[in-house]
Write a protein that holds these residues in place. Structure first.
Motif, short mmCIF file in Angstrom:
data_model
loop_
_atom_site.label_atom_id
_atom_site.label_comp_id
_atom_site.label_asym_id
_atom_site.label_seq_id
_atom_site.Cartn_x
_atom_site.Cartn_y
_atom_site.Cartn_z
N GLY A 1 -8.78 7.39 -2.99
CA GLY A 1 -8.30 6.39 -3.94
C GLY A 1 -8.81 5.00 -3.58
O GLY A 1 -9.34 4.27 -4.44
N ALA A 2 -8.67 4.63 -2.33
CA ALA A 2 -9.10 3.30 -1.92
C ALA A 2 -10.62 3.17 -2.02
O ALA A 2 -11.15 2.15 -2.46
CB ALA A 2 -8.64 3.02 -0.49
N ALA B 1 -2.14 8.09 -3.44
CA ALA B 1 -2.80 7.15 -4.35
C ALA B 1 -1.99 5.87 -4.47
O ALA B 1 -2.53 4.76 -4.44
CB ALA B 1 -2.98 7.80 -5.73
N GLY B 2 -0.67 6.02 -4.58
CA GLY B 2 0.19 4.84 -4.70
C GLY B 2 0.11 3.97 -3.45
O GLY B 2 0.01 2.74 -3.54
N ALA C 1 -2.35 3.79 -1.41
CA ALA C 1 -3.68 3.16 -1.38
C ALA C 1 -3.67 1.89 -2.23
O ALA C 1 -4.25 0.87 -1.86
CB ALA C 1 -4.74 4.14 -1.87
N LEU C 2 -2.99 1.97 -3.38
CA LEU C 2 -2.90 0.78 -4.24
C LEU C 2 -2.20 -0.36 -3.48
O LEU C 2 -2.65 -1.49 -3.49
CB LEU C 2 -2.13 1.14 -5.52
N LYS C 3 -1.09 -0.01 -2.83
CA LYS C 3 -0.35 -1.04 -2.10
C LYS C 3 -1.21 -1.64 -0.99
O LYS C 3 -1.17 -2.83 -0.73
CB LYS C 3 0.95 -0.47 -1.51
N ILE D 1 -4.52 -1.87 -0.91
CA ILE D 1 -5.52 -2.75 -1.53
C ILE D 1 -4.88 -4.06 -1.96
O ILE D 1 -5.41 -5.16 -1.75
CB ILE D 1 -6.15 -2.04 -2.74
#
Lengths: 416, 709
Positions: B150-151, B468-469, B471-473, B475
């Motif tokens: 994801g990242a 995935a979640g 990874a968002l955090k 980033i």
């Protein structure tokens, strides 16, 4: 190249999370919400399980994140009419329904509502109370602006609110507008509605005023609800100290919702706590098939179970009849003891399941896979990401996870 | 000191009817020496905005005395201009009887406080931290793989550290996963090999197997991580971390009461899955194909003596494994003994499909014992809840559906070089502590996000989403650190604490009390701030006995100036009470009281705080020395079900209050003059009684003995 904007359809907890998480990475995000306020279903909850904390607490933080972030653009009273194009270049037609109140001029001072002669059932309270045709959706509404319900408003020939408004904010001739949003990816966060309890006639819903649904119970327990938080019989307003809950009201039933709605057991345990906390002499009964409290939610179940005033009966309710003096009598068999039970209660709460709010065909051009249950899942390379209960019946924590994960996928898809 | 502010007073929304605006203007011009004062009947409207747009200039603070700061934030915001809001609407006009002298005094005092704050506010200068945009993912199971991919797909370099020789974690050892799509009938291949291939071939991902993180130092945007592979050590600069170290099965050795260790034919669900994947279901004792297999649920879980929580996925796993039995051994029977069969969501459809199988028997019951039989079978003693009788089930193989223990229960994994210790703080079961409901990713270590079964027990598909979640955090925290912005919950805040170290006594309270471990010790033993770890709650500011910690726009000095800005009457009939309130929950509750036109006692002056944890007790002493009669502290619930967004703020305030009370005793001030109250945001209805009862109590106590000194 400027990074592409993103669209989130639905401003409940899943949609808010998606939008804010993406915006804090740096993206421009549009939220299109049908209601006049953000927060969706959770704004109507009194407390969350398992901490019994008010949803407004987290909503307030989310609203503050929106207020301080110029990258989030909110459209309330708006609906997506059509989606054209594809990932990277969606063209979305949004219908902005008239609020009849100019949000730039309304200060929420409240001069208008007292002069309004027309009333409407308050859908925020699931019809258990009324508001004027011009109303503030609730005390923590975001945006903090009045709105007019066109179905109730008497129109320009009345115009009393127009005269009363010191700020010239009301325009009863406001027309719907259309606008086009160009976005790179879309999150579908359209959420859920309670399963229609009128289809559960055998449980007395619709026949007896004291048979209610779990979402109505949330409003009864809420301090900003129709009873200011007092849990009472709807028939006569008497304190509801004896309360029974019917689990899987609609759920896990091939004739209704074939799936488990995931949250109803916990909602019932929470609502049992409302009754226990409000009434010393509380007498609570829960009729269930399985009690489903996964993960650390089990602690919450253990704590409620430890209260001798709550009794759990594995078994289906066979019949509900009116009780002399108010309330209803619940007849059921406890499968564990084999005993037939006749339990008189003040309120019977149906733990109604979650049905998806938006289904196939509701949004033309929206490219997702709809399953037989009515939920959406993403199609490969379609650029549309269902989140929260649009995807399957689930809780707030999972909706927040979905939203965060979808924010990543939308950003990936449109990374320059 | 900042320049004198411009003051704008709105008379709309009932303010003009409740108070005399001309007197407020005179106050601002005279006593408060404002650089300019204007009143307007509709300040947020188009004409009012135009007026403001023509006046405001860079560098000169603006005081807007109108509605709550919680509304019209976008209207009253100009780049480079400090804006102080004075809430005359909700806190005065909407919660006081109109035209009263008390309301006028209240409005005047709020205006004085607003101007005092404005004079002590500087525009915060951000401190960007942007050494590395790389993401470290620890753990190469399904959530770690999803996080890494994801990242990387979002444009970030990733280093993935896995302690085993190969990637894939538990999922790589499973035969099938639970069905994830309609019609939810058949277990499906995991696809993990494809996921691993995508990760290992991704140009942005560096995979380190047989590797462990030896230490993690630094802060979001600038972590230095030492990774050890055998005897070899290498250093990586990373910007954020995903902690995906997963779970391990509960130690079946502790489940002797369920027959483990007493018969070789009692196995764990993990061992059974591996047996199926290897291709043949057989009894470990004699290699015979079993004809009757029992699955025992909650082996360790939902048991106060073992794991009190539910491990979430075991029910569905047993349903799946019962199908394996039926597929591989068509004439075999499978028995599932459960307390509650938990197959939430669409899992119900899978459950129903398993119930359709005539060779699978499900029974609600308590397993009271498992022991070897005389002919090599395993005897499962079940108290059948439905039949209400004791049943002895003879089977060839018993499978214990063992629960999940988070890796963080005893493994710090990241070995943080933080003053507060090497581990991410956990809850009582070893899962990383978080807000849990609304903001599940927020751990107490900024820039470090847990994902997958280390965070909560969950199935493989959920773990992939969770990765995935996280990874968002990760980033997001990198981007926000690079802009010098705070992350949740004060997202976007550019201020951060500054330390006047000359006066530091090295008492260490700030470093110990920071809920997020943002402060380390420098070489002299004074606090060293890691700005991008900081959440800007001000707990350190509340902790410091020397008052050396302040933000550009929030400080003890500023709060002191505010509470010293207004006169305290000597009249015993007119007590004065200060309410220090949490701005996240209690302050909005005051607003809602106003919106509902609930009347509040006019003796109370509300002072918002970032968090009750930022309340320095010196302010309470200041208040009493000024003649204030009572002090209310209104914050969020503490304890196991804490609601504090900064985790420990209200708890720390409570602890500090104990010390305050001892001080009060010495000063002969009654303890009752300071009260701490927990108030949730929705408890606005409690405020009228809460404030008036406290004021009445102060009247009974009589005036503060220091009044007039």
């Amino acid at each position: 190249m400027k990074e592409q904007s993103l669209l989130v359809i639905g401003g409940g907890i899943a949609g808010l999370t998606t939008a804010i998480e993406a915006a804090e990475v740096g993206r421009e995000v549009y939220i299109v919400e049908r209601e006049p306020y953000l927060g969706g279903r959770v704004a109507r909850m009194s407390r969350y399980f398992p901490k019994l904390c008010p949803p407004y607490c987290g909503l307030e933080i989310n609203f503050r994140r929106i207020r301080s972030n110029p990258r989030v653009h909110v459209f309330t009273m708006a609906e997506v009419e059509r989606v054209a194009g594809g990932p990277g270049n969606f063209e979305v037609t949004v219908r902005q329904n008239p609020r009849y109140v100019d949000a730039d001029r309304c200060t929420a001072c409240g001069q208008c509502a007292p002069v309004c002669p027309a009333e409407r059932p308050d859908d925020f309270n699931y019809g258990m109370s009324k508001t004027k045709a011009i109303y503030l959706p609730h005390a923590l509404a975001m945006p903090m602006k009045y709105a007019i319900d066109a179905r109730a408003c008497l129109g320009p020939q009345c115009g009393k609110c127009v005269e009363a408004c010191p700020y010239g904010a009301i325009d009863l001739t406001m027309q719907p507008r259309r606008l086009t949003l160009r976005v790179g990816a879309i999150a579908l966060a359209t959420g859920w509605k309670p399963y229609d309890a009128s289809r559960l006639a055998y449980l007395g819903y619709g026949s007896y005023a004291d048979v209610i649904t779990n979402v109505m119970m949330e409003r009864l327990a809420a301090v900003n609800g129709p009873t200011q938080g007092r849990i009472v019989r709807l028939s006569d307003g008497a304190p509801a100290t004896r309360v029974a809950f019917v689990q899987c009201a609609g759920s896990r039933d091939v004739n209704h919702l074939p799936y488990c709605s995931s949250i109803c057991c916990l909602a019932t345990l929470k609502q049992a706590r409302y009754v226990l906390d409000q009434y010393e002499q509380a007498d609570v009964h829960v009729f269930y098939i399985d009690i489903r409290t996964p993960g650390e939610y089990e602690d919450f179940y253990a704590r409620v179970r430890a209260d001798a005033r709550v009794r759990f009966h594995k078994g289906k309710v066979a019949r509900v009849a009116p009780a002399p003096g108010g309330g209803v009598v619940v007849e059921a068999e406890d499968m564990l003891s084999g005993r037939k039970l006749r339990v008189p209660v003040d309120l019977l709460v149906l733990a109604a399941g979650m049905a998806p709010e938006v289904g196939a065909g509701d949004i033309p051009g929206l490219d997702v896979a709809w399953d037989d249950l009515g939920f959406a899942s993403p199609l490969p390379d379609a650029g549309v990401f269902p989140v929260g209960v649009a995807r399957r019946a689930t809780d707030v924590v999972t909706s927040a996870r979905d939203g965060t994960a979808a924010a990543l996928r939308m950003i990936q898809l449109t990374a320059s | 000191m900042a320049e004198k502010p411009l003051v704008y007073i709105c008379s709309g929304c009932g303010i003009g009817e409740a108070v005399k605006v001309d007197q407020l203007c005179a106050l601002a011009e005279g006593e408060l020496k404002a650089a300019g004062v204007k009143a307007h009947p509709f300040l947020c409207g188009p004409e009012g905005r135009q007026l403001l747009a023509g006046d405001v200039t860079q560098g000169r603070p603006v005081v807007i005395a109108a509605c709550s700061p919680r509304v019209n934030a976008d209207v009253f915001r100009w780049d480079g201009v400090t804006v102080e809001r004075v809430n005359l609407r909700e806190l005065v006009a909407w919660s006081q009887p109109g035209g009263s002298q008390a309301a006028q005094h209240l409005a005047e005092d709020y205006l004085r406080m607003g101007v005092a704050r404005a004079e002590k506010t500087e525009s915060p200068q951000p401190t960007p931290v942007a050494t590395s945009e790389r993401v470290l993912v620890v753990g190469g199971g399904i959530s770690g793989l999803a996080a890494a991919l994801g990242a990387a797909d979002a444009g970030h370099d990733v280093v993935l550290v896995e302690k085993e020789p190969q990637l894939g974690g538990w999922v790589a050892r499973w035969h099938r996963l639970l069905p994830q799509r309609a019609p939810y009938r058949d277990p499906q291949p995991s696809g993990i090999e494809e996921l691993i291939a995508r990760v290992t071939s991704h140009p942005r991902i560096e995979v380190l197997t047989e590797a462990e993180v030896e230490s993690t130092a630094g802060q979001p945007g600038d972590f230095t991580v030492t990774v050890r592979r055998g005897e070899e050590r290498s250093e990586y600069q990373v910007g954020a971390v995903v902690l995906a170290t997963g779970w391990r099965p509960y130690d079946a050795g502790k489940l002797a009461h369920l027959g483990f260790g007493r018969s070789p034919d009692v196995v764990t669900s993990v061992a059974f899955e591996e047996m199926v994947r290897a291709g043949r279901i057989a009894r470990p004792s004699d290699g015979r194909v079993p004809r009757r297999v029992a699955f025992i649920q909650c082996a360790g879980s939902r048991d106060p003596n073992h794991l009190p929580y539910c491990s979430s996925f075991c029910c569905a796993v047993s349903l799946k494994q019962a199908l394996y039995v039926r597929e591989q051994i068509p004439d075999a029977q499978a028995f599932i003994i459960y307390k509650d069969l938990r197959a939430p969501g669409p899992g119900e459809l899978f459950y129903r499909r398993v119930q359709e199988d005539e060779g699978i028997f499900l029974a609600k019951g308590d397993v009271t014992g498992v022991h070897p039989g005389s002919d090599g079978q395993v005897i499962v003693e079940v108290e059948d809840s439905l039949l209400g009788e004791q049943v002895s089930l003879e089977v060839d193989l018993a499978v214990l559906a063992v629960g999940a223990v988070p890796a963080t229960a005893d493994d710090p994994a990241l070995h943080l070089r933080y003053r507060q210790g090497p581990a991410v703080p956990t809850d009582r079961y070893g899962f990383p502590d978080s807000n849990f409901i609304c903001f599940p990713y927020e751990t107490r270590r900024t820039g470090i996000y847990a994902a997958g079964c280390v965070r909560q027990p969950m199935d493989a598909a959920a773990a992939a989403d969770d990765g995935a979640g996280a990874a968002l955090k990760a980033i997001q925290s990198i981007r926000m650190a690079a802009r010098g912005e705070a992350v949740h919950p004060r997202a976007g805040d550019l201020s951060f604490p500054r330390f006047f170290l000359q006066n530091c006594t090295q008492c260490k309270r700030c470093t110990e009390e920071c809920p997020f471990g943002a402060l380390d010790d420098d070489e002299r033993g004074t606090p060293k701030l890691n700005p991008s770890r900081c959440r800007r709650c001000g707990t350190c500011m509340g902790a410091c006995p020397q008052r050396i910690i302040s933000f550009d726009n929030y400080s003890v000095d500023q709060l002191t100036a505010a509470i010293k800005s207004f006169p305290v009457p000597d009249d015993p009939e007119q007590p004065r009470v200060l309410a220090f309130v949490c701005e996240n929950d209690a302050y909005p509750a005051f607003d809602m009281a106003g919106i509902n036109r609930l009347q509040l006692d006019p003796a109370v002056r509300v002072v918002p705080l970032r968090c009750l944890g930022s309340l320095n007790v010196v302010l309470i002493a200041d208040a009493f020395s000024r003649g204030i009669d009572g002090v209310l502290l209104i914050g969020c619930r503490s304890g196991d079900d804490y609601q504090c967004h900064f985790v420990r703020g209200s708890e720390l305030a409570e602890r500090r209050l104990t010390n305050v009370q001892e001080t009060l005793d010495r000063l002969m001030i009654e303890r009752e003059r300071v009260q701490l109250v927990h108030l949730a945001i929705s408890d606005f209805d409690r405020l009228p009684a809460l404030t008036s009862e406290f004021v009445a109590q102060m009247k009974r106590l009589g005036p503060n003995p220091y009044k007039g000194f």
